[in-house]
Design an enzyme around this catalytic site. Structure first.
Site, PDB file in Angstrom:
ATOM      1  N   GLU A 232       0.669  10.819   4.181  1.00  0.00           N
ATOM      2  CA  GLU A 232      -0.663  11.085   4.741  1.00  0.00           C
ATOM      3  C   GLU A 232      -1.002   9.977   6.071  1.00  0.00           C
ATOM      4  OE1 GLU A 232      -1.238   8.286   1.334  1.00  0.00           O
ATOM      5  OE2 GLU A 232      -1.575   6.257   2.763  1.00  0.00           O
TER       6      GLU A 232
ATOM      7  N   ASP B 139      -4.446   9.933  -4.682  1.00  0.00           N
ATOM      8  CA  ASP B 139      -5.499   8.906  -3.537  1.00  0.00           C
ATOM      9  C   ASP B 139      -4.154   8.410  -2.191  1.00  0.00           C
ATOM     10  OD1 ASP B 139      -7.759   7.003  -2.496  1.00  0.00           O
ATOM     11  OD2 ASP B 139      -6.186   5.428  -3.174  1.00  0.00           O
TER      12      ASP B 139
ATOM     13  N   CYS C  46       3.408   2.428 -10.156  1.00  0.00           N
ATOM     14  CA  CYS C  46       4.805   1.559  -9.728  1.00  0.00           C
ATOM     15  C   CYS C  46       4.444   1.280  -8.171  1.00  0.00           C
ATOM     16  CB  CYS C  46       5.542   1.855 -10.685  1.00  0.00           C
ATOM     17  SG  CYS C  46       6.368   3.681  -9.995  1.00  0.00           S
ATOM     18  N   PRO C  47       5.664   0.531  -7.654  1.00  0.00           N
ATOM     19  CA  PRO C  47       5.026   0.299  -6.482  1.00  0.00           C
ATOM     20  C   PRO C  47       6.527   1.323  -5.995  1.00  0.00           C
ATOM     21  CG  PRO C  47       6.721  -1.523  -7.212  1.00  0.00           C
ATOM     22  CD  PRO C  47       5.964  -0.488  -8.272  1.00  0.00           C
TER      23      PRO C  47
ATOM     24  N   ASP D 181       7.727   0.296 -17.816  1.00  0.00           N
ATOM     25  CA  ASP D 181       7.865  -0.536 -17.040  1.00  0.00           C
ATOM     26  C   ASP D 181       9.153  -1.432 -16.942  1.00  0.00           C
ATOM     27  OD1 ASP D 181       7.889  -3.218 -15.372  1.00  0.00           O
ATOM     28  OD2 ASP D 181       5.258  -2.518 -15.426  1.00  0.00           O
TER      29      ASP D 181
ATOM     30  N   HIS E 184      -6.768   7.519   0.682  1.00  0.00           N
ATOM     31  CA  HIS E 184      -6.169   5.811   0.208  1.00  0.00           C
ATOM     32  C   HIS E 184      -7.441   5.221  -0.122  1.00  0.00           C
ATOM     33  CE1 HIS E 184      -2.091   2.755   0.175  1.00  0.00           C
ATOM     34  NE2 HIS E 184      -3.851   3.382  -0.728  1.00  0.00           N
TER      35      HIS E 184
ATOM     36  N   THR F 249      -2.629   6.528  -7.720  1.00  0.00           N
ATOM     37  CA  THR F 249      -2.987   5.398  -7.303  1.00  0.00           C
ATOM     38  C   THR F 249      -2.245   4.956  -6.214  1.00  0.00           C
ATOM     39  OG1 THR F 249      -3.457   4.511  -8.842  1.00  0.00           O
ATOM     40  CG2 THR F 249      -5.817   5.961  -7.851  1.00  0.00           C
ATOM     41  N   SER F 250      -0.895   5.112  -6.397  1.00  0.00           N
ATOM     42  CA  SER F 250       0.033   3.957  -5.837  1.00  0.00           C
ATOM     43  C   SER F 250       0.718   4.339  -4.570  1.00  0.00           C
ATOM     44  CB  SER F 250       1.355   3.950  -6.789  1.00  0.00           C
ATOM     45  OG  SER F 250       0.762   3.275  -8.116  1.00  0.00           O
ATOM     46  N   ARG F 251       1.385   5.537  -4.180  1.00  0.00           N
ATOM     47  CA  ARG F 251       2.522   5.784  -3.283  1.00  0.00           C
ATOM     48  C   ARG F 251       1.956   7.072  -3.042  1.00  0.00           C
ATOM     49  NH1 ARG F 251       0.004   2.005  -1.032  1.00  0.00           N
ATOM     50  NH2 ARG F 251       0.966  -0.267  -0.067  1.00  0.00           N
TER      51      ARG F 251
END
Ligand code: NAI
Length: 334
Positions: free
Chosen positions: A260, A255, A202-203, A174, A292, A229-231
């Site tokens: 999507e 996810d 992370c974004p 990070d 999601h 599970t982010s983007r």
């Protein structure tokens, strides 16, 4: 009482919004439609709208919202990359819910890992057909394994706490480390080389687009498990499919998926899916795709409704809105 137009309504949204709206002096006009340039007109007569990540708040939508008298958009999400913030500046006030589900998303990431590792999804289908064989169901102990956590913000830290509870060794990367917890911060390539499980928290930014690239996959351990599970666009899905085909990645829990928005949150079971990458992912037994739903707990839904309504109530009362988002892309506490 102020009336607010609510777009892309799902039955689970209404549960907490209906319970809390009158406390804030707000009535909601629910629409199933997603908010976009064609549907914005439905907000006529409302000073504000409630929108979600599936809504498209681009320049034409903003212009139409202004034309029909809307002054503010209260996002019932943390993310706002679907809003043209620069264009909205000076035209619409934008509010959001900065944190509502760190534990929910972290627990969902662990649910994907446990299910994939112990092949619960395969076992469930098997025993329903009276096949009690254990062939192909071998997993591994999480205790003592190394998990690499990419992004140690609210969700990443919640996930780390869960992993530490399982006795895993935690590596993290990070640009803004949250020191403590006995976590070892390393570079992203180092994390790829050393982790048995990699979880993305992370974004999505210009820098993190396709972070899990062909190259990153090449330097990972044989048999690594990847969780996202982010983007969706953090992963190059084509490269991931190749890595799964060659056994480099032993399992993937997703996810989110780059494309999507065409499918997730909707029942498209009667349509022909034309996205070959998604079809391949869904057809692969060591890949688990969820729609999601990481945030979908009762606690998170309550928090989303409470903060969205509070943002609107503060705005209507002329108070500073703590969770306002500004064009420079930072949500600033006033
Ligand atoms: P946060 O803002 O608390 O933490 C994000 C962390 O990522 C920060 O510490 C930041 O420094 C770090 N970061 C930024 N770029 C990075 C990079 N290239 N490599 C490594 N770290 C990087 O955000 P939070 O609340 O923890 O959410 C994380 C992500 O989870 C969100 O961006 C969103 O995409 C996703 N999310 C998914 C949900 C779901 O239902 N599946 C629900 C809510 C959020």
């Amino acid at each position: 009482m102020e009336t607010v137009a609510f777009f892309d309504t799902k039955s689970y949204d209404k549960v907490w919004f209906d319970r809390l709206k009158h406390r804030h002096g707000i009535d909601l006009k629910y629409y199933d439609n997603r908010l976009n340039r064609d549907t914005a007109i439905m907000a006529s007569g409302c000073r504000a709208v409630v929108a979600f990540v599936t809504d498209q708040i681009d320049a034409p939508t903003i212009d139409m919202l202004r034309r029909v008298g809307v002054e503010a958009v209260s996002l019932r999400s943390a993310g706002y990359n679907h809003v043209d913030l620069r264009y909205a500046e000076g035209k619409l006030r934008i509010f959001r819910v900065p944190a509502y589900a760190p534990n929910a998303v972290a627990e969902h990431a662990m649910a994907l890992l446990l299910c994939l590792n112990r092949k619960v999804h395969r076992a469930y289908n098997r025993v329903r057909e009276y096949n009690f064989s254990l062939k192909g169901l071998i997993g591994f102990d999480l205790k003592g394994k190394t998990v690499g956590v990419v992004g140690t913000g609210k969700i990443g830290l919640a996930f780390i706490d869960i992993c530490l509870g399982f006795g895993m060794k935690v590596l993290a990367c990070d640009p803004q480390p949250a020191w403590g917890r006995g976590v070892e911060y390393v570079s992203f390539p180092d994390l790829c080389r050393r982790s048995d499980v990699i979880s993305l928290h992370c974004p999505l930014t210009r820098d993190s687009y396709h972070l899990i690239s062909r190259h990153a996959l090449r330097i990972m351990k044989e048999g690594v498990v990847i969780l996202n599970t982010s983007r969706g666009a953090l992963i190059d899905a084509e490269a991931l499919l190749d890595a799964i085909k060659h056994g480099k990645v032993s399992a993937a829990g997703l996810d989110v998926y780059e494309e999507e928005s065409d499918f997730f949150y909707e029942d498209v079971s009667e349509n022909v899916i034309r996205d070959d990458k998604l079809k391949l992912l869904l057809a692969t037994p060591n890949v688990l795709v969820t729609s999601h739903q990481g945030f979908l707990t009762d606690e998170a839904l309550r928090e989303i409704a409470a903060v969205t309504l509070q943002n609107l109530a503060d705005y209507f009362a002329g108070r500073a809105v703590e969770n306002e988002v500004f064009a420079q892309g930072r949500a600033k506490a006033l």
